[in-house]
Design a protein around this motif. Structure first.
Motif, PDB file in Angstrom:
ATOM      1  N   LEU A 111      -2.074  -3.192   2.117  1.00  0.00           N
ATOM      2  CA  LEU A 111      -3.361  -4.037   2.430  1.00  0.00           C
ATOM      3  C   LEU A 111      -4.166  -3.227   3.630  1.00  0.00           C
ATOM      4  N   ARG A 112      -3.446  -2.446   4.449  1.00  0.00           N
ATOM      5  CA  ARG A 112      -3.947  -1.810   5.638  1.00  0.00           C
ATOM      6  C   ARG A 112      -4.777  -0.868   5.104  1.00  0.00           C
ATOM      7  N   GLY A 113      -4.570  -0.165   3.959  1.00  0.00           N
ATOM      8  CA  GLY A 113      -5.135   1.042   3.404  1.00  0.00           C
ATOM      9  C   GLY A 113      -6.408   0.457   2.677  1.00  0.00           C
ATOM     10  N   LEU A 114      -6.655  -0.690   2.398  1.00  0.00           N
ATOM     11  CA  LEU A 114      -7.893  -1.108   1.388  1.00  0.00           C
ATOM     12  C   LEU A 114      -9.006  -0.840   2.248  1.00  0.00           C
ATOM     13  N   PRO A 115     -10.282  -0.588   1.643  1.00  0.00           N
ATOM     14  CA  PRO A 115     -11.420  -0.417   2.198  1.00  0.00           C
ATOM     15  C   PRO A 115     -11.803  -1.569   3.287  1.00  0.00           C
ATOM     16  N   PRO A 116     -11.759  -2.844   2.653  1.00  0.00           N
ATOM     17  CA  PRO A 116     -12.132  -4.022   3.590  1.00  0.00           C
ATOM     18  C   PRO A 116     -11.503  -4.296   4.786  1.00  0.00           C
ATOM     19  N   LEU A 117     -10.249  -3.776   4.793  1.00  0.00           N
ATOM     20  CA  LEU A 117      -9.263  -3.527   6.079  1.00  0.00           C
ATOM     21  C   LEU A 117      -9.680  -2.178   6.873  1.00  0.00           C
ATOM     22  N   GLN A 118     -10.061  -1.277   6.015  1.00  0.00           N
ATOM     23  CA  GLN A 118     -10.328  -0.076   6.934  1.00  0.00           C
ATOM     24  C   GLN A 118     -11.435  -0.139   7.700  1.00  0.00           C
ATOM     25  N   ALA A 119     -12.483  -1.055   6.990  1.00  0.00           N
ATOM     26  CA  ALA A 119     -13.697  -1.307   7.875  1.00  0.00           C
ATOM     27  C   ALA A 119     -13.516  -1.724   9.307  1.00  0.00           C
ATOM     28  N   LEU A 120     -12.569  -2.419   9.512  1.00  0.00           N
ATOM     29  CA  LEU A 120     -12.320  -2.929  10.783  1.00  0.00           C
ATOM     30  C   LEU A 120     -11.477  -1.749  11.768  1.00  0.00           C
ATOM     31  N   GLU A 121     -11.820  -1.923  13.022  1.00  0.00           N
ATOM     32  CA  GLU A 121     -11.407  -1.118  14.151  1.00  0.00           C
ATOM     33  C   GLU A 121      -9.729  -1.290  14.058  1.00  0.00           C
ATOM     34  N   PRO A 124      -8.341  -4.794  16.018  1.00  0.00           N
ATOM     35  CA  PRO A 124      -8.582  -6.041  15.113  1.00  0.00           C
ATOM     36  C   PRO A 124      -7.579  -6.090  13.990  1.00  0.00           C
ATOM     37  N   ARG A 125      -7.791  -4.998  13.138  1.00  0.00           N
ATOM     38  CA  ARG A 125      -7.130  -4.950  11.857  1.00  0.00           C
ATOM     39  C   ARG A 125      -5.667  -5.054  12.032  1.00  0.00           C
ATOM     40  N   GLU A 126      -4.873  -4.599  13.004  1.00  0.00           N
ATOM     41  CA  GLU A 126      -3.389  -4.957  13.299  1.00  0.00           C
ATOM     42  C   GLU A 126      -3.062  -6.277  13.527  1.00  0.00           C
ATOM     43  N   HIS A 127      -4.206  -6.754  14.525  1.00  0.00           N
ATOM     44  CA  HIS A 127      -3.858  -8.160  15.127  1.00  0.00           C
ATOM     45  C   HIS A 127      -4.077  -9.156  13.741  1.00  0.00           C
ATOM     46  N   LEU A 128      -4.932  -8.862  12.816  1.00  0.00           N
ATOM     47  CA  LEU A 128      -5.099  -9.623  11.603  1.00  0.00           C
ATOM     48  C   LEU A 128      -3.834  -9.506  10.811  1.00  0.00           C
ATOM     49  N   LEU A 129      -3.266  -8.327  10.432  1.00  0.00           N
ATOM     50  CA  LEU A 129      -2.155  -8.024   9.987  1.00  0.00           C
ATOM     51  C   LEU A 129      -1.040  -8.925  10.167  1.00  0.00           C
ATOM     52  N   GLY A 130      -0.977  -8.617  11.597  1.00  0.00           N
ATOM     53  CA  GLY A 130       0.237  -9.297  12.312  1.00  0.00           C
ATOM     54  C   GLY A 130       0.277 -10.802  12.331  1.00  0.00           C
TER      55      GLY A 130
END
Length: 191
Positions: A111-121, A124-130
């Protein structure tokens, strides 16, 4: 990334039971005489407590699909993004992959490697995933008919049908880009 294109239809007779609905569908000329592909789908959808994915018009799910509720297939993870709708057809980005045997939770690395998540800093990306957690589940049986759809390049004409040969009705396989007339594209899709 695949682009999902689907046509959603609403039934106006909410009092109809499952059998009555399937009988009505069988009355549609393009479906008459064809056997739908039946699959049991068990889905769990995920989001953050703040509904970050929903607010971004995204959906994240884990799905098992089998011939019935007692024969689940492999677990698949899907992220769908916002899209657009024109003339009843809905189109949006979709990433889907099978999870390794035995894995029962989200594949956060994938999930972390997908473009929509890569677009996040990263923060915020790690907060969302957690913060991702199950939000709801659905279990249902899908009946899908394979139909042929032909659309002209100008998008003004569409036809739906099935091909018949001497042995009866059978679905036509989707054509490759060079197989059809330059203004026509033919393909098949399960939905």
């Amino acid at each position: 990334m695949a682009q999902e294109i689907e046509l959603k239809l609403a039934l106006t007779h909410s009092g109809l039971g499952r059998t009555a609905i399937l009988e009505r569908l069988a009355d549609i000329a393009e479906l008459a005489g064809t056997t739908p592909r039946r699959r049991w789908l068990a889905n769990t959808y995920f989001d953050t407590p703040e509904h970050a994915l929903e607010r971004a018009k995204m959906a994240l799910r884990l799905r098992r699909s089998g011939e019935d509720a007692d024969s689940p297939g492999p677990l698949r993870q899907t992220l769908k993004t916002s899209g657009e709708s024109h003339g009843g057809l809905h189109s949006r980005g979709e990433w889907e992959w099978a999870l390794p045997d035995g894995q029962t939770g989200l594949d956060l690395g994938g999930l972390r490697g997908l473009p929509p998540l890569q677009a996040l800093e990263e923060g915020p990306r790690e907060h969302l995933l957690g913060a991702l957690a199950p939000t709801f589940s659905t279990d249902f049986e899908r009946h899908a008919w394979q139909l042929e759809l032909t659309v002209t390049q100008d998008g003004q004409t569409a036809g739906v049908g099935r091909r018949r040969d001497g042995a009866g009705s059978r679905p036509r396989e989707g054509s490759r880009s060079g197989d059809a007339h330059p203004r026509d594209r033919t393909g098949t899709h399960w939905r």
